[in-house]
Design an enzyme around this catalytic site. Sequence first.
Site, short mmCIF file in Angstrom:
data_model
loop_
_atom_site.label_atom_id
_atom_site.label_comp_id
_atom_site.label_asym_id
_atom_site.label_seq_id
_atom_site.Cartn_x
_atom_site.Cartn_y
_atom_site.Cartn_z
N HIS A 275 -40.13 23.98 5.20
CA HIS A 275 -39.45 23.01 4.31
C HIS A 275 -40.44 22.39 3.32
CE1 HIS A 275 -35.72 20.21 4.07
NE2 HIS A 275 -36.29 20.33 2.89
N GLU B 181 -35.05 21.81 12.48
CA GLU B 181 -36.45 21.84 12.05
C GLU B 181 -37.29 20.96 12.99
OE1 GLU B 181 -36.61 20.79 7.90
OE2 GLU B 181 -35.34 22.49 7.33
P1 NAI Z 1 -28.29 19.59 -8.11
O1 NAI Z 1 -27.35 18.56 -7.62
O2 NAI Z 1 -28.95 19.42 -9.42
O3 NAI Z 1 -27.52 21.00 -8.14
C1 NAI Z 1 -26.65 21.44 -7.12
C2 NAI Z 1 -25.60 22.33 -7.78
O4 NAI Z 1 -24.79 22.91 -6.74
C3 NAI Z 1 -24.65 21.57 -8.69
O5 NAI Z 1 -24.57 22.21 -9.94
C4 NAI Z 1 -23.31 21.59 -7.96
O6 NAI Z 1 -22.21 21.60 -8.81
C5 NAI Z 1 -23.44 22.90 -7.21
N1 NAI Z 1 -22.54 23.01 -6.05
C6 NAI Z 1 -22.12 22.04 -5.22
N2 NAI Z 1 -21.29 22.57 -4.29
C7 NAI Z 1 -21.20 23.89 -4.54
C8 NAI Z 1 -20.50 24.96 -3.92
N3 NAI Z 1 -19.73 24.76 -2.85
N4 NAI Z 1 -20.63 26.19 -4.46
C9 NAI Z 1 -21.40 26.39 -5.56
N5 NAI Z 1 -22.07 25.42 -6.18
C10 NAI Z 1 -22.00 24.19 -5.67
O7 NAI Z 1 -29.36 19.78 -6.94
P2 NAI Z 1 -30.82 20.41 -7.06
O8 NAI Z 1 -31.80 19.36 -7.37
O9 NAI Z 1 -30.77 21.63 -7.88
O10 NAI Z 1 -31.06 20.79 -5.51
C11 NAI Z 1 -30.36 21.84 -4.89
C12 NAI Z 1 -30.63 21.84 -3.40
O11 NAI Z 1 -32.02 22.00 -3.14
C13 NAI Z 1 -30.21 20.56 -2.67
O12 NAI Z 1 -29.58 20.91 -1.46
C14 NAI Z 1 -31.52 19.90 -2.33
O13 NAI Z 1 -31.42 19.14 -1.15
C15 NAI Z 1 -32.42 21.11 -2.11
N6 NAI Z 1 -33.84 20.83 -2.26
C16 NAI Z 1 -34.71 21.41 -1.36
C17 NAI Z 1 -36.06 21.18 -1.45
C18 NAI Z 1 -36.99 21.83 -0.49
O14 NAI Z 1 -38.04 21.28 -0.20
N7 NAI Z 1 -36.68 23.00 0.00
C19 NAI Z 1 -36.61 20.27 -2.46
C20 NAI Z 1 -35.64 19.80 -3.41
C21 NAI Z 1 -34.30 20.05 -3.28
#
Ligand code: NAI
Length: 409
Positions: free
Chosen positions: A292, A269
């Site tokens: 992003h 990025e």
């Molecule tokens: P979270 O931690 O609440 O949920 C992530 C889920 O993924 C968990 O349930 C976990 O068990 C699951 N997981 C982990 N490894 C896995 C795998 N190999 N296969 C399947 N499931 C798996 O996180 P949240 O808050 O929901 O965020 C998710 C993603 O979104 C993160 O990567 C975060 O960095 C990203 N994000 C992006 C933003 C953006 O601006 N685009 C803003 C906020 C978050």
Amino acid sequence: MQATSFDKAKIKIVLLEGIHASAVKVFENSGYSNIVTAPKSLPFDELKSTLADAHFLGIRSRTQVTEALLAHTPKLAAIGCFCIGTNQVDLEATEVRGIPVFNAPFANTRSVAELVLGEMILLLRGVPLKNAAAHRGEWLKSAINSFETRGKTLGIVGYGHIGTQIGILAENLGMSVQFYDIESKLALGNAVAADSYHQLLETSDVVTFHVPETEQTKLMMNAEAFSHLKKGAILINASRGTVVEIESLCKALESGDVTGAAIDVFPKEPKSNQDEFESPLRAFDNVILTPHVGGSTMEAQANIGIEVSEKLVKYSDNGSTLSSVNIPEVALPSHAGKHRICHFHHNEPGILAKINDVFYSENANIAAQYLQTTKNVGYVVTDIDQSSSNNAFEKLKQIPGTIRSRILY
Ligand code: NAI
């Protein structure tokens, strides 16, 4: 409102980088008045002098909190990162100084969920393609490849904070929701867990990724995974740039195996808004590209302001380190009628015994005691009778291995 050992008016709070005004309001409502704000990050020398007598620091992503800076912040008690990431802070240097670091990992959950929902609706209707054509003067009036969301199947990979919210919102549009997660998760609404990752890919009309960046999620959407995707599916990634293999996505878009995509995060990025965004995906009209910004809304900024400042206030008033990213987490009830002594020490054998020897020698009755340790430090919080607290506090500070200690009245 609980009193701290220190007059709240003397507690200096420095909030940099244009942190949302919601944070100032939280501090003020909690009785703190010595708040210094700045719209941007500060040059190192100015930062050093501003923090020389500061107790709490709030930053976003630009201020680097390094060993070199911490050497000049003798009073710093805690740091709030008013954002998601904490890479800008040397977490070990703060840990060994007993300075908890807090952030707001989930304050923008709703913002991401809404963006994904909007993208899904637009992609199912083929709007990105038609929009790009119209901007060039082309008129693609046709119902072919335009679909409602109702009755379609949404596959959510990573059913955490964001994934679950999207599931609930998508069900309200009449979609069937299935998810795949490595943890066993409680299915919300009518969502169901897919039997496997491949089964989810094979049976979903829209697949959206909400996993963290780990070894396991790295390129989990690669050529092999694309071969399992339902023909004509839509793919969305607003999680991390390492999850989807861009080259394979381009091939799937060229072949029509994927009819549209929305990508918010990329393997590489631009560092600033002045740098060019480079990606082979720029060639595709049927791909929504966003810089992003999944979590970037005014509401998320306000929520972050509230969440992080509340954590700092709680730590200041009550000693709770719950959800700190670098310090042992101790969740504490209020200590009405007692005095609370918070003690950070190097994690060496025997320190708890020495702490309790002090209370014994002062004939102090322990009402409650909480202890957590990490590899490097221990944090013990003890509620004792008011009569013996000051002597005990002075003695605790002398125990070898003590990093810092605070008393809360
Ligand atoms: P979270 O931690 O609440 O949920 C992530 C889920 O993924 C968990 O349930 C976990 O068990 C699951 N997981 C982990 N490894 C896995 C795998 N190999 N296969 C399947 N499931 C798996 O996180 P949240 O808050 O929901 O965020 C998710 C993603 O979104 C993160 O990567 C975060 O960095 C990203 N994000 C992006 C933003 C953006 O601006 N685009 C803003 C906020 C978050």
